[in-house]
Design a protein around this motif. Structure first.
Motif, PDB file in Angstrom:
ATOM      1  N   MET A   1       0.840  -1.180   0.000  1.00  0.00           N
ATOM      2  CA  MET A   1       0.000   0.000   0.000  1.00  0.00           C
ATOM      3  C   MET A   1       0.882   1.239   0.000  1.00  0.00           C
ATOM      4  O   MET A   1       1.781   1.379   0.818  1.00  0.00           O
ATOM      5  N   ASN A   2       0.615   2.152  -0.898  1.00  0.00           N
ATOM      6  CA  ASN A   2       1.401   3.376  -1.000  1.00  0.00           C
ATOM      7  C   ASN A   2       0.823   4.457  -0.097  1.00  0.00           C
ATOM      8  O   ASN A   2      -0.352   4.460   0.230  1.00  0.00           O
ATOM      9  N   ASP A   3       1.654   5.387   0.250  1.00  0.00           N
ATOM     10  CA  ASP A   3       1.246   6.515   1.057  1.00  0.00           C
ATOM     11  C   ASP A   3       0.355   7.437   0.223  1.00  0.00           C
ATOM     12  O   ASP A   3       0.759   7.863  -0.868  1.00  0.00           O
ATOM     13  N   PRO A   4      -0.853   7.770   0.712  1.00  0.00           N
ATOM     14  CA  PRO A   4      -1.750   8.637  -0.067  1.00  0.00           C
ATOM     15  C   PRO A   4      -1.141  10.000  -0.390  1.00  0.00           C
ATOM     16  O   PRO A   4      -1.359  10.539  -1.473  1.00  0.00           O
ATOM     17  N   LEU A   5      -0.367  10.555   0.531  1.00  0.00           N
ATOM     18  CA  LEU A   5       0.234  11.860   0.292  1.00  0.00           C
ATOM     19  C   LEU A   5       1.283  11.783  -0.819  1.00  0.00           C
ATOM     20  O   LEU A   5       1.370  12.677  -1.666  1.00  0.00           O
ATOM     21  N   THR A   6       2.034  10.704  -0.865  1.00  0.00           N
ATOM     22  CA  THR A   6       3.024  10.502  -1.928  1.00  0.00           C
ATOM     23  C   THR A   6       2.330  10.350  -3.277  1.00  0.00           C
ATOM     24  O   THR A   6       2.770  10.911  -4.282  1.00  0.00           O
ATOM     25  N   GLU A   7       1.225   9.598  -3.293  1.00  0.00           N
ATOM     26  CA  GLU A   7       0.475   9.422  -4.531  1.00  0.00           C
ATOM     27  C   GLU A   7      -0.108  10.755  -5.017  1.00  0.00           C
ATOM     28  O   GLU A   7      -0.052  11.064  -6.209  1.00  0.00           O
ATOM     29  N   LEU A   8      -0.665  11.539  -4.085  1.00  0.00           N
ATOM     30  CA  LEU A   8      -1.203  12.843  -4.457  1.00  0.00           C
ATOM     31  C   LEU A   8      -0.113  13.747  -5.013  1.00  0.00           C
ATOM     32  O   LEU A   8      -0.323  14.472  -5.991  1.00  0.00           O
ATOM     33  N   SER A   9       1.045  13.708  -4.396  1.00  0.00           N
ATOM     34  CA  SER A   9       2.168  14.525  -4.858  1.00  0.00           C
ATOM     35  C   SER A   9       2.573  14.132  -6.276  1.00  0.00           C
ATOM     36  O   SER A   9       2.804  14.997  -7.132  1.00  0.00           O
ATOM     37  N   ALA A  10       2.646  12.849  -6.541  1.00  0.00           N
ATOM     38  CA  ALA A  10       3.013  12.374  -7.882  1.00  0.00           C
ATOM     39  C   ALA A  10       1.966  12.788  -8.909  1.00  0.00           C
ATOM     40  O   ALA A  10       2.307  13.229 -10.013  1.00  0.00           O
ATOM     41  N   ARG A  11       0.687  12.660  -8.545  1.00  0.00           N
ATOM     42  CA  ARG A  11      -0.379  13.058  -9.465  1.00  0.00           C
ATOM     43  C   ARG A  11      -0.350  14.560  -9.726  1.00  0.00           C
ATOM     44  O   ARG A  11      -0.605  15.017 -10.844  1.00  0.00           O
ATOM     45  N   LEU A  12      -0.037  15.337  -8.697  1.00  0.00           N
ATOM     46  CA  LEU A  12       0.055  16.789  -8.858  1.00  0.00           C
ATOM     47  C   LEU A  12       1.214  17.157  -9.778  1.00  0.00           C
ATOM     48  O   LEU A  12       1.082  18.026 -10.645  1.00  0.00           O
ATOM     49  N   GLU A  13       2.341  16.470  -9.619  1.00  0.00           N
ATOM     50  CA  GLU A  13       3.483  16.725 -10.503  1.00  0.00           C
ATOM     51  C   GLU A  13       3.158  16.366 -11.949  1.00  0.00           C
ATOM     52  O   GLU A  13       3.546  17.081 -12.879  1.00  0.00           O
ATOM     53  N   GLU A  14       2.424  15.262 -12.151  1.00  0.00           N
ATOM     54  CA  GLU A  14       2.036  14.872 -13.511  1.00  0.00           C
ATOM     55  C   GLU A  14       1.108  15.915 -14.136  1.00  0.00           C
ATOM     56  O   GLU A  14       1.267  16.269 -15.310  1.00  0.00           O
ATOM     57  N   ALA A  15       0.152  16.402 -13.345  1.00  0.00           N
ATOM     58  CA  ALA A  15      -0.773  17.416 -13.863  1.00  0.00           C
ATOM     59  C   ALA A  15      -0.025  18.706 -14.181  1.00  0.00           C
ATOM     60  O   ALA A  15      -0.299  19.355 -15.201  1.00  0.00           O
ATOM     61  N   ALA A  16       0.909  19.080 -13.341  1.00  0.00           N
ATOM     62  CA  ALA A  16       1.705  20.291 -13.598  1.00  0.00           C
ATOM     63  C   ALA A  16       2.558  20.117 -14.848  1.00  0.00           C
ATOM     64  O   ALA A  16       2.733  21.061 -15.631  1.00  0.00           O
ATOM     65  N   GLU A  17       3.081  18.924 -15.053  1.00  0.00           N
ATOM     66  CA  GLU A  17       3.882  18.657 -16.259  1.00  0.00           C
ATOM     67  C   GLU A  17       3.020  18.791 -17.515  1.00  0.00           C
ATOM     68  O   GLU A  17       3.470  19.330 -18.527  1.00  0.00           O
ATOM     69  N   ARG A  18       1.783  18.310 -17.448  1.00  0.00           N
ATOM     70  CA  ARG A  18       0.889  18.436 -18.608  1.00  0.00           C
ATOM     71  C   ARG A  18       0.594  19.906 -18.908  1.00  0.00           C
ATOM     72  O   ARG A  18       0.372  20.276 -20.058  1.00  0.00           O
ATOM     73  N   LEU A  19       0.597  20.740 -17.872  1.00  0.00           N
ATOM     74  CA  LEU A  19       0.366  22.176 -18.079  1.00  0.00           C
ATOM     75  C   LEU A  19       1.503  22.827 -18.860  1.00  0.00           C
ATOM     76  O   LEU A  19       1.316  23.874 -19.482  1.00  0.00           O
ATOM     77  N   ARG A  20       2.682  22.233 -18.819  1.00  0.00           N
ATOM     78  CA  ARG A  20       3.837  22.801 -19.509  1.00  0.00           C
ATOM     79  C   ARG A  20       3.915  22.419 -20.987  1.00  0.00           C
ATOM     80  O   ARG A  20       4.822  22.863 -21.690  1.00  0.00           O
ATOM     81  N   LEU A  39      -6.155  18.440  -6.389  1.00  0.00           N
ATOM     82  CA  LEU A  39      -5.123  17.584  -5.818  1.00  0.00           C
ATOM     83  C   LEU A  39      -4.390  18.288  -4.669  1.00  0.00           C
ATOM     84  O   LEU A  39      -4.101  17.676  -3.632  1.00  0.00           O
ATOM     85  N   ALA A  40      -4.112  19.576  -4.836  1.00  0.00           N
ATOM     86  CA  ALA A  40      -3.452  20.336  -3.777  1.00  0.00           C
ATOM     87  C   ALA A  40      -4.343  20.418  -2.543  1.00  0.00           C
ATOM     88  O   ALA A  40      -3.854  20.321  -1.405  1.00  0.00           O
ATOM     89  N   SER A  41      -5.638  20.553  -2.749  1.00  0.00           N
ATOM     90  CA  SER A  41      -6.574  20.585  -1.629  1.00  0.00           C
ATOM     91  C   SER A  41      -6.601  19.247  -0.896  1.00  0.00           C
ATOM     92  O   SER A  41      -6.616  19.203   0.340  1.00  0.00           O
ATOM     93  N   GLU A  42      -6.610  18.157  -1.646  1.00  0.00           N
ATOM     94  CA  GLU A  42      -6.567  16.822  -1.034  1.00  0.00           C
ATOM     95  C   GLU A  42      -5.269  16.631  -0.248  1.00  0.00           C
ATOM     96  O   GLU A  42      -5.280  16.080   0.862  1.00  0.00           O
ATOM     97  N   ALA A  43      -4.155  17.055  -0.813  1.00  0.00           N
ATOM     98  CA  ALA A  43      -2.867  16.921  -0.130  1.00  0.00           C
ATOM     99  C   ALA A  43      -2.854  17.756   1.144  1.00  0.00           C
ATOM    100  O   ALA A  43      -2.370  17.300   2.189  1.00  0.00           O
ATOM    101  N   SER A  44      -3.402  18.945   1.088  1.00  0.00           N
ATOM    102  CA  SER A  44      -3.481  19.805   2.267  1.00  0.00           C
ATOM    103  C   SER A  44      -4.315  19.143   3.354  1.00  0.00           C
ATOM    104  O   SER A  44      -3.964  19.190   4.539  1.00  0.00           O
ATOM    105  N   SER A  45      -5.397  18.516   2.958  1.00  0.00           N
ATOM    106  CA  SER A  45      -6.255  17.810   3.908  1.00  0.00           C
ATOM    107  C   SER A  45      -5.505  16.652   4.564  1.00  0.00           C
ATOM    108  O   SER A  45      -5.617  16.425   5.777  1.00  0.00           O
ATOM    109  N   GLN A  46      -4.730  15.917   3.773  1.00  0.00           N
ATOM    110  CA  GLN A  46      -3.931  14.808   4.306  1.00  0.00           C
ATOM    111  C   GLN A  46      -2.915  15.310   5.332  1.00  0.00           C
ATOM    112  O   GLN A  46      -2.750  14.719   6.391  1.00  0.00           O
TER     113      GLN A  46
END
Length: 70
Positions: A1-20, A39-46
């Motif tokens: 099982m992966n850490d939810p915060l790590t997964e959110l961080s990775a997803r946020l980085e992927e979304a930011a990369e798509r913005l570029r 995603l940032a809101s979810e990470a903040s909640s975590q």
């Protein structure tokens, strides 16, 4: 099982990369921005949940005596 915060961080980085992407359409950019905000809101909640859990004292369990203070 992966850490939810790590997964959110990775997803946020992927979304930011798509913005570029140089050929990104405005509608796509807006969707990615909304995804980043969500995603940032979810990470903040975590982080908030973890901080609260670390700061809140454990409940008194039945049958346990308090530790003496020094």
């Amino acid at each position: 099982m992966n850490d939810p915060l790590t997964e959110l961080s990775a997803r946020l980085e992927e979304a930011a990369e798509r913005l570029r992407a140089p050929d990104l359409e405005i509608d796509e950019a807006l969707a990615h921005i909304e995804e980043c905000a969500r995603l940032a809101s979810e990470a903040s909640s975590q982080v908030d949940q973890r901080t609260r859990a670390a700061l809140e004292p454990l409940p008194d369990l039945p049958g346990q005596l308090p530790l003496p203070t020094a």
